[in-house]
Structures are given as structure tokens and as C-alpha cells.
Design a protein around this motif. Structure first.
Motif, PDB file in Angstrom:
ATOM      1  N   UNK A  72       0.849  -1.185   0.000  1.00 47.96           N
ATOM      2  CA  UNK A  72       0.000   0.000   0.000  1.00 47.96           C
ATOM      3  C   UNK A  72       0.891   1.244   0.000  1.00 47.96           C
ATOM      4  N   UNK A  73       0.779   2.047  -1.043  1.00 48.71           N
ATOM      5  CA  UNK A  73       1.538   3.286  -1.127  1.00 48.71           C
ATOM      6  C   UNK A  73       0.774   4.416  -0.436  1.00 48.71           C
ATOM      7  N   UNK A  74       1.527   5.353   0.126  1.00 49.16           N
ATOM      8  CA  UNK A  74       0.970   6.550   0.729  1.00 49.16           C
ATOM      9  C   UNK A  74       1.725   7.766   0.223  1.00 49.16           C
ATOM     10  N   UNK A  75       1.036   8.879   0.105  1.00 45.36           N
ATOM     11  CA  UNK A  75       1.692  10.143  -0.218  1.00 45.36           C
ATOM     12  C   UNK A  75       1.782  10.949   1.070  1.00 45.36           C
ATOM     13  N   UNK A  76       2.987  11.236   1.511  1.00 42.03           N
ATOM     14  CA  UNK A  76       3.212  11.973   2.753  1.00 42.03           C
ATOM     15  C   UNK A  76       3.759  13.353   2.417  1.00 42.03           C
ATOM     16  N   UNK A  77       3.128  14.391   2.962  1.00 40.66           N
ATOM     17  CA  UNK A  77       3.591  15.757   2.734  1.00 40.66           C
ATOM     18  C   UNK A  77       4.680  16.136   3.725  1.00 40.66           C
TER      19      UNK A  77
ATOM     20  N   UNK B 269      -1.242  12.865   2.386  1.00 43.47           N
ATOM     21  CA  UNK B 269      -1.856  13.750   1.405  1.00 43.47           C
ATOM     22  C   UNK B 269      -2.820  12.920   0.555  1.00 43.47           C
ATOM     23  N   UNK B 270      -4.013  13.432   0.333  1.00 38.64           N
ATOM     24  CA  UNK B 270      -4.971  12.732  -0.515  1.00 38.64           C
ATOM     25  C   UNK B 270      -4.479  12.805  -1.957  1.00 38.64           C
ATOM     26  N   UNK B 271      -4.239  11.654  -2.560  1.00 40.02           N
ATOM     27  CA  UNK B 271      -3.624  11.626  -3.891  1.00 40.02           C
ATOM     28  C   UNK B 271      -4.160  10.449  -4.694  1.00 40.02           C
ATOM     29  N   UNK B 272      -3.997  10.546  -5.995  1.00 36.52           N
ATOM     30  CA  UNK B 272      -4.263   9.420  -6.891  1.00 36.52           C
ATOM     31  C   UNK B 272      -2.929   8.856  -7.354  1.00 36.52           C
TER      32      UNK B 272
ATOM     33  N   UNK C  86      14.862   0.576 -24.746  1.00 32.13           N
ATOM     34  CA  UNK C  86      13.780   1.164 -25.522  1.00 32.13           C
ATOM     35  C   UNK C  86      12.555   0.264 -25.629  1.00 32.13           C
ATOM     36  N   UNK C  87      12.744  -1.064 -25.482  1.00 35.07           N
ATOM     37  CA  UNK C  87      11.628  -1.977 -25.651  1.00 35.07           C
ATOM     38  C   UNK C  87      11.026  -2.424 -24.317  1.00 35.07           C
ATOM     39  N   UNK C  88      11.319  -1.722 -23.231  1.00 38.20           N
ATOM     40  CA  UNK C  88      10.811  -2.123 -21.926  1.00 38.20           C
ATOM     41  C   UNK C  88       9.286  -2.216 -21.919  1.00 38.20           C
ATOM     42  N   UNK C  89       8.769  -3.274 -21.285  1.00 36.18           N
ATOM     43  CA  UNK C  89       7.324  -3.432 -21.154  1.00 36.18           C
ATOM     44  C   UNK C  89       6.967  -3.933 -19.752  1.00 36.18           C
ATOM     45  N   UNK C  90       7.843  -3.693 -18.773  1.00 33.24           N
ATOM     46  CA  UNK C  90       7.628  -4.220 -17.423  1.00 33.24           C
ATOM     47  C   UNK C  90       6.283  -3.793 -16.844  1.00 33.24           C
ATOM     48  N   UNK C  91       5.853  -2.558 -17.132  1.00 36.22           N
ATOM     49  CA  UNK C  91       4.626  -2.036 -16.539  1.00 36.22           C
ATOM     50  C   UNK C  91       3.411  -2.878 -16.917  1.00 36.22           C
ATOM     51  N   UNK C  92       3.502  -3.607 -18.015  1.00 39.77           N
ATOM     52  CA  UNK C  92       2.380  -4.435 -18.462  1.00 39.77           C
ATOM     53  C   UNK C  92       2.304  -5.773 -17.745  1.00 39.77           C
ATOM     54  N   UNK C  93       3.355  -6.145 -16.995  1.00 40.93           N
ATOM     55  CA  UNK C  93       3.411  -7.503 -16.462  1.00 40.93           C
ATOM     56  C   UNK C  93       3.624  -7.602 -14.956  1.00 40.93           C
ATOM     57  N   UNK C  94       4.154  -6.557 -14.316  1.00 37.45           N
ATOM     58  CA  UNK C  94       4.530  -6.700 -12.901  1.00 37.45           C
ATOM     59  C   UNK C  94       3.335  -6.791 -11.965  1.00 37.45           C
ATOM     60  N   UNK C  95       2.194  -6.236 -12.365  1.00 39.02           N
ATOM     61  CA  UNK C  95       1.016  -6.266 -11.498  1.00 39.02           C
ATOM     62  C   UNK C  95       0.127  -5.066 -11.742  1.00 39.02           C
ATOM     63  N   UNK C  96      -0.805  -4.828 -10.820  1.00 36.67           N
ATOM     64  CA  UNK C  96      -1.762  -3.742 -10.958  1.00 36.67           C
ATOM     65  C   UNK C  96      -1.681  -2.804  -9.757  1.00 36.67           C
TER      66      UNK C  96
ATOM     67  N   UNK D 184      -3.573   3.522  -4.592  1.00 37.73           N
ATOM     68  CA  UNK D 184      -2.199   3.201  -4.224  1.00 37.73           C
ATOM     69  C   UNK D 184      -1.969   1.794  -3.731  1.00 37.73           C
ATOM     70  N   UNK D 185      -2.921   0.867  -3.967  1.00 37.84           N
ATOM     71  CA  UNK D 185      -2.728  -0.510  -3.518  1.00 37.84           C
ATOM     72  C   UNK D 185      -2.175  -1.341  -4.676  1.00 37.84           C
ATOM     73  N   UNK D 186      -0.977  -1.916  -4.475  1.00 36.45           N
ATOM     74  CA  UNK D 186      -0.309  -2.690  -5.519  1.00 36.45           C
ATOM     75  C   UNK D 186      -0.534  -4.179  -5.300  1.00 36.45           C
ATOM     76  N   UNK D 187      -1.005  -4.838  -6.351  1.00 39.15           N
ATOM     77  CA  UNK D 187      -1.190  -6.283  -6.350  1.00 39.15           C
ATOM     78  C   UNK D 187      -0.247  -6.886  -7.381  1.00 39.15           C
ATOM     79  N   UNK D 188       0.781  -7.616  -6.952  1.00 37.54           N
ATOM     80  CA  UNK D 188       1.726  -8.180  -7.925  1.00 37.54           C
ATOM     81  C   UNK D 188       1.089  -9.286  -8.744  1.00 37.54           C
ATOM     82  N   UNK D 189       1.636  -9.489  -9.912  1.00 36.92           N
ATOM     83  CA  UNK D 189       1.214 -10.585 -10.772  1.00 36.92           C
ATOM     84  C   UNK D 189       1.721 -11.904 -10.178  1.00 36.92           C
ATOM     85  N   UNK D 190       1.336 -13.025 -10.756  1.00 32.24           N
ATOM     86  CA  UNK D 190       1.914 -14.292 -10.342  1.00 32.24           C
ATOM     87  C   UNK D 190       3.391 -14.303 -10.730  1.00 32.24           C
TER      88      UNK D 190
END
Length: 407
Positions: free
Chosen positions: A9-14, A34-37, A47-57, A62-68
Motif C-alpha cells: 500500500x503506497x501513501x503520499x506523505x507531505x 496527502x490525498x492523492x491518486x 527502448x523496448x521495456x514493457x515491465x509495466x504491463x506484467x509486474x502487477x496492478x 495506491x494498492x499494488x497487487x503483484x502478478x503471479x
């Protein structure tokens, strides 16, 4: 062996900058959440990086759920769902002096569980690939290929057939064996023709720029190309430092010729890069402003011998999230054998405390050590352990000295 997912769980702290007016220093005062999105973006290593498509959601809260873990058949070579990404928090109400919402970024590394401990090297296979000058821990399909010959010769077709029998498609098996041969991970007395590259439709957009901001250096490393036939320093009477006009023109070129890329990168190089630190600061500010005006992201990295690091420079590197590669050859007896001042004095005692400060303060990017292997500096294991486990470098790379035929 099963491992639970590492939810986060990510948080934004001022924070208030405190009396010194600087962010990230001891007198900063935490204001609170801080209330944030939240959003997740690619960390562009290649240049061909695509990690964002596979690591999770990542949810907007701010809640991160990793992929399998993987292997993932949607990734080439059935790679695991690992990678490096940016996590950005955008404040919902708080704004900066420019009227734009305040934002902050965190660097997230998503990896698979560590099934083998680093202090049990007998339980982990490593290979040193001479052509790449690097050490790798093979896994997945690559490790399976390397384990097949078991010290004996094995024909190309037999490797492909064995992989296909393990569940890989014949096309993927053929591609993998060919790729390993082209990279000289496995060798053969048969010639493997490199596949012809596809002809680009037009000019290929730029991704990165290397700025050689000075050809001057305060060390006299005995293997440096500046003392051989590959010398590139300018003759007497010619400029020794890049000017701000040249630097700005280079940044403009990168942005103009990078097409629609949302992110580009600048690497500062030398000589000793920090001998022109005033210019480096100006370029970071100018390039950041120009990229933001176009709604794009620009990242930075540099290579240094670390002798000129100071507390203000370390603070700047951390605040600007600049990647740092340090040229260092290992513990004192190895570092001082080649990496010396013009007087012949070794440089280890100068850089060691500076490196510890850098690694302790700069946590926004990985700090990398780059080792040059030469005569008398070849104990890769002890060098790695000293730099990784004692000093604390996040990554350690190795490259052997090479000579031209005339030397």
C-alpha cells in the motif's frame, strides 16, 4: 515451494522543507498523509521495456497487487513477471507555485522470490559472459539450455528438440538456442547467421543521449585509453569543457528527434563528469523544464570516479533522482593498483567514505559499481562481495581491459 504475494500500500506523505529550505534533509517536518491518486509508469532501462504491463496492478488508491511469479508465456522466453517501474502520486488538492498539482515518484522493483541465498553460492549457478563483461544467474529457459549438454557436446537440433520436449514451441526453442549462440553463451563450430533487421519505415526516433561534458580527469588510471592510441582528449588550445549552448542544443535535438516517446534519457560522461558539475546542474534544470513543457519525462544518469563527491553534490543527485555508476575496481589493494592520481597515490581512501554517504542518502535510483578487470585485478568473487556486501552497491558490473593490436 509456494510464496505469498507481496502486496503493498503506497501513501503520499507531505513534508515541509524546514529551516534550510531543502528537501530530503534532517530538518524536514512531516505534515502527514496527502490525498492523492496513484499511477504506474515504465522505468525506461531499454527502448523496448514493457515491465509495466506484467509486474502487477496499481489501484488509484495506491494498492499494488503483484502478478503471479511466472513463467509468463506472454513474455518472450517465458520470462517471470519481474521489472522496474515508477509509481507516481498526484495530489488531489495541493498545488505547487506553478499552479500544477504536486507530484512525487517512487522507484519500485518487482521481483520473484529469492529461492537461493546470496551467502550460499554453491546453491546458485552463475556464468561469466566474456562478450558482455558481466556475471549472470541463469534461470528459466536459458538455465535449462545450459544444463542440457552437461559438459558434453550437443548439436543445435538436439537442443531445440529437447526444449520442445520440455513444453516450448519449436519456434520459441529455435529462437532461444539461436539467440544464446549469437550472444556466445553457447558456442559452436558452425556459423549462425544473424537475422536481418527489419528496415525502419523512416528515421528511428532517439531514446537517449550521452553528453561528454568534459574530457578532463583528475585521475591517471594506468589502463585508461587516454594514454594509448584511442586518446580522444582535445589538443592544447581547444575547449576542455562543454558549453551550456552546446548542451542546450543537444537537449533540443534529443527532444525534437525522439518522436512521440513519452520518456527519454540523458547520460553525463567524461573525463571525470563531476569536474563540470556546474554545467551538469544547468542541463538537468533546462532539460527537465523543456520535457515538462511537452508533457514528457526525462531521466538522467552519470558515470564518475567518485573522488569529487561532496555532500551538496550527493544531495543534488538524490533530489533529482540521477542514476550513478561509479568506476571502482574493488577493495583497497585492487583499487590502488590501477586507479591512481598523477602522483601515483591510490584513490580508495578518498572515495570509500564518499561512497558510503552516497549509498546511504541516494535511495531513488540504483547505485552501480563498474569494475575494470586487469592483470592482478581478477578476483571477481572477492571484488563482488566487497562492493555489494561491504560498501553496499546495488549492482556490480565487470569489464575486462582490451588492447588494440598496435599496443
Amino acid at each position: 515451494e509456494k510464496h505469498p504475494k507481496g502486496y503493498l500500500q503506497f501513501e503520499a506523505i507531505g513534508y515541509d522543507k524546514g529551516a534550510d529550505g531543502k528537501a530530503g534533509t534532517a530538518d524536514d517536518v512531516a505534515i502527514g498523509p496527502i490525498d492523492a491518486t496513484f499511477s504506474m509508469g515504465e522505468f525506461p532501462s531499454v527502448y523496448y521495456d514493457d515491465d509495466v504491463n506484467f509486474v502487477g496492478k496499481l489501484s488509484t488508491a495506491g494498492f499494488f497487487t503483484p502478478n503471479i511469479d511466472g513463467p509468463n508465456p506472454q513474455r518472450k522466453w517465458n520470462r517471470n513477471n519481474y521489472g522496474e517501474v515508477w509509481v507516481t502520486a498526484t495530489a488531489k488538492t495541493e498545488k505547487g507555485a506553478d499552479g500544477k498539482p504536486l507530484t512525487a515518484k517512487a522507484f519500485m522493483v518487482v521481483t520473484v522470490p529469492a529461492y537461493k541465498r546470496w551467502d550460499q553460492p554453491e546453491g546458485q549457478d552463475f556464468i561469466y559472459l566474456v562478450s558482455a563483461g558481466a556475471i549472470f544467474a541463469p534461470d528459466g529457459a536459458g538455465g535449462e539450455v545450459l544444463s542440457m549438454p552437461d559438459g558434453a557436446e550437443m548439436a543445435h537440433g538436439d537442443l531445440v528438440t529437447a526444449l520442445a520436449g520440455s513444453g516450448y514451441s519449436p519456434a520459441d526453442a529455435e529462437d532461444l538456442v539461436r539467440e544464446l549462440r549469437l550472444a556466445r553463451v553457447i558456442v559452436s563450430d558452425q556459423t549462425v547467421a544473424a537475422p536481418a533487421p527489419a528496415k525502419p519505415e523512416g528515421d528511428y526516433p532517439l531514446q537517449a543521449l550521452v553528453l561528454n561534458i568534459t574530457n578532463q580527469c583528475n585521475l591517471a588510471c594506468t589502463y585508461c585509453y587516454e594514454f594509448g592510441a584511442d586518446k580522444i582528449a582535445t589538443p592544447n588550445g581547444k575547449p576542455k569543457y562543454m558549453t551550456i549552448d552546446t548542451a542546450k542544443a543537444s537537449v533540443d535535438l534529443l527532444l525534437a528527434q525522439s518522436g512521440g516517446r513519452p520518456a527519454v534519457h540523458i547520460t553525463f560522461f567524461g573525463g571525470e563528469t563531476l569536474m563540470n558539475f556546474p554545467l551538469l546542474r544547468q542541463v538537468v534544470a533546462y532539460a527537465t523544464d523543456q520535457a515538462e513543457a511537452q508533457g514528457r519525462t526525462i531521466t538522467f544518469s552519470l558515470t564518475t570516479n567518485a573522488t569529487l563527491l561532496t555532500d551538496p553534490i550527493i544531495e543534488f543527485l538524490a533530489e533529482q533522482q540521477i542514476g550513478v555508476t561509479v568506476s571502482i575496481d574493488g577493495p583497497k589493494e585492487m583499487q590502488d593498483k590501477r586507479r591512481v592520481y598523477k602522483s601515483g597515490k591510490g584513490s580508495y581512501d578518498v572515495i570509500e567514505p564518499k561512497l558510503r554517504k552516497l549509498i546511504a542518502r541516494h535511495r531513488t535510483r540504483a547505485i552501480t559499481a563498474r569494475v575494470t578487470l586487469s592483470k592482478g585485478v581478477t578476483d571477481v568473487v572477492s571484488i563482488f562481495r566487497h562492493l555489494r556486501e561491504d560498501i553496499g552497491f546495488h549492482e556490480v558490473g565487470f569489464a575486462p581491459v582490451t588492447e588494440s593490436g598496435e599496443q
